[in-house]
Design an enzyme around this catalytic site. Structure first.
Site, mmCIF file in Angstrom:
data_model
loop_
_atom_site.group_PDB
_atom_site.id
_atom_site.type_symbol
_atom_site.label_atom_id
_atom_site.label_comp_id
_atom_site.label_asym_id
_atom_site.label_seq_id
_atom_site.Cartn_x
_atom_site.Cartn_y
_atom_site.Cartn_z
ATOM 1 N NE ARG A 237 -2.155 67.226 4.937
ATOM 2 C CZ ARG A 237 -1.531 67.794 5.947
ATOM 3 N NH1 ARG A 237 -1.652 67.286 7.148
ATOM 4 N NH2 ARG A 237 -0.772 68.838 5.772
ATOM 5 C CB THR B 51 -11.210 69.615 5.734
ATOM 6 O OG1 THR B 51 -10.732 68.712 4.709
ATOM 7 C CG2 THR B 51 -12.279 70.516 5.132
ATOM 8 C CG ASP C 98 3.720 69.251 -0.160
ATOM 9 O OD1 ASP C 98 4.057 68.203 -0.759
ATOM 10 O OD2 ASP C 98 2.547 69.625 -0.056
ATOM 11 C CG ASP D 1 4.466 70.412 -3.672
ATOM 12 O OD1 ASP D 1 3.914 69.831 -4.631
ATOM 13 O OD2 ASP D 1 3.882 71.243 -2.955
HETATM 14 C C1 PRP Z 1 0.955 64.161 2.130
HETATM 15 C C2 PRP Z 1 1.744 62.945 2.565
HETATM 16 C C3 PRP Z 1 0.672 62.079 3.162
HETATM 17 C C4 PRP Z 1 -0.239 63.084 3.799
HETATM 18 C C5 PRP Z 1 0.054 63.132 5.272
HETATM 19 O O1 PRP Z 1 0.308 63.924 0.937
HETATM 20 O O2 PRP Z 1 2.439 62.328 1.527
HETATM 21 O O3 PRP Z 1 -0.015 61.287 2.221
HETATM 22 O O4 PRP Z 1 0.054 64.371 3.205
HETATM 23 O O5 PRP Z 1 -0.849 63.937 5.928
HETATM 24 P P1 PRP Z 1 -1.931 63.363 6.923
HETATM 25 O O6 PRP Z 1 -1.225 62.386 7.830
HETATM 26 O O7 PRP Z 1 -2.407 64.568 7.654
HETATM 27 O O8 PRP Z 1 -3.020 62.695 6.127
HETATM 28 P P2 PRP Z 1 -0.455 65.098 0.147
HETATM 29 O O9 PRP Z 1 -1.875 65.187 0.595
HETATM 30 O O10 PRP Z 1 0.350 66.355 0.224
HETATM 31 O O11 PRP Z 1 -0.503 64.545 -1.319
HETATM 32 P P3 PRP Z 1 0.701 64.282 -2.341
HETATM 33 O O12 PRP Z 1 1.496 63.126 -1.817
HETATM 34 O O13 PRP Z 1 -0.015 63.974 -3.611
HETATM 35 O O14 PRP Z 1 1.529 65.538 -2.443
HETATM 36 N N1 URA Z 2 2.346 66.308 4.095
HETATM 37 C C1 URA Z 2 3.615 66.705 3.815
HETATM 38 O O1 URA Z 2 4.095 66.497 2.702
HETATM 39 N N2 URA Z 2 4.324 67.306 4.778
HETATM 40 C C2 URA Z 2 3.822 67.532 5.996
HETATM 41 O O2 URA Z 2 4.544 68.090 6.862
HETATM 42 C C3 URA Z 2 2.516 67.127 6.277
HETATM 43 C C4 URA Z 2 1.793 66.505 5.310
#
Ligand code: PRP
Ligand code: URA
Length: 209
Positions: free
Chosen positions: A102, A106, A200, A203
């Site tokens: 994400r 944006t 997150d 993380d």
């Molecule tokens: C997080 C989560 C989803 C997304 C959810 O991933 O694991 O994939 O955000 O958000 P959304 O519904 O608004 O799209 P992130 O982008 O943090 O990537 P990561 O899993 O690599 O940390």
């Molecule tokens: N992605 C995450 O990991 N946590 C949130 O709360 C939203 C998006």
């Protein structure tokens, strides 16, 4: 399409541990996989079985074997944190990966990787990502699967925590996909994080912050 919140006491207990800021990376990973395993039991209750004859030590009888095969598709990275738990219950499932992150400004999904099993279209597909926030990443991943030929009726979306906003977006874009979640939370904060959520998830799984 159905939205199923699995209100099982074991899941709610473990989810609360995940929410706590005190929970370290090791416990976070362990509890996430345990929840994924418990959720898989519920999310696979619609899998078809077929009958076959089996001989017990006492007699012959009609038993059952799974008729449908499964592919698990984690959305990278955080979806990886649920795969081991799912495979504990579905050890012969194949695993595909879709990389979407994400954009922090944006909140739009950004694609970077995909590798799917060759026979994915013959399988039930469990798309897995712990967090359904705006829904952008989940909608993108399922769009991708539909573009390669997957049908909505063969796709299940499994997440840990869902925001109502993400559920609405998924329902509007992919109305035939069932959503399984451990909890529907209050909503999103001004940075697009699920509230109260657990922060997150990627993380916290990988210890990157
Ligand atoms: C997080 C989560 C989803 C997304 C959810 O991933 O694991 O994939 O955000 O958000 P959304 O519904 O608004 O799209 P992130 O982008 O943090 O990537 P990561 O899993 O690599 O940390
Ligand atoms: N992605 C995450 O990991 N946590 C949130 O709360 C939203 C998006």
């Amino acid at each position: 399409m159905a939205v199923i919140e699995i209100n099982h006491p074991l899941i709610q207990h473990k989810l609360t541990l995940l929410r706590s800021i005190e929970t370290d990376t090791k416990s976070f990973r362990e509890n996430l996989n345990e929840i994924a395993k418990l959720m898989t039991y519920e999310a696979t209750k619609g899998l078809k079985v077929e009958e076959y004859e089996v001989t017990t030590p006492l007699m012959r009888m009609t038993g059952y074997t799974l008729q449908e095969k499964v592919a698990v598709v984690p959305i990278l990275r955080a979806g990886l944190g649920m795969v081991a738990g799912i495979l504990d219950l579905l050890p012969t499932a194949k695993v595909g990966h879709i990389g979407v992150y994400r954009n922090e400004e944006t909140l739009e999904p950004v694609y970077y990787y995909c590798k799917l099993p060759d026979d994915i279209l013959t399988r039930k597909i469990i798309v897995v990502d712990p967090m359904l926030a705006t829904g952008g990443s989940a909608v993108y991943a399922i769009n991708y699967l539909k573009e390669v030929g997957a049908k909505e009726k063969d796709i299940i979306f499994m997440c840990l925590v869902a925001a109502p906003e993400g559920i609405s977006k998924l329902l509007n874009n992919h109305p035939g996909v069932d959503i399984y979640t451990a909890k529907i939370d209050q909503g999103l904060n001004d940075k697009g994080y699920i509230y109260p959520g657990l922060g997150d998830c990627g993380d916290r799984i990988f210890g990157t912050k």
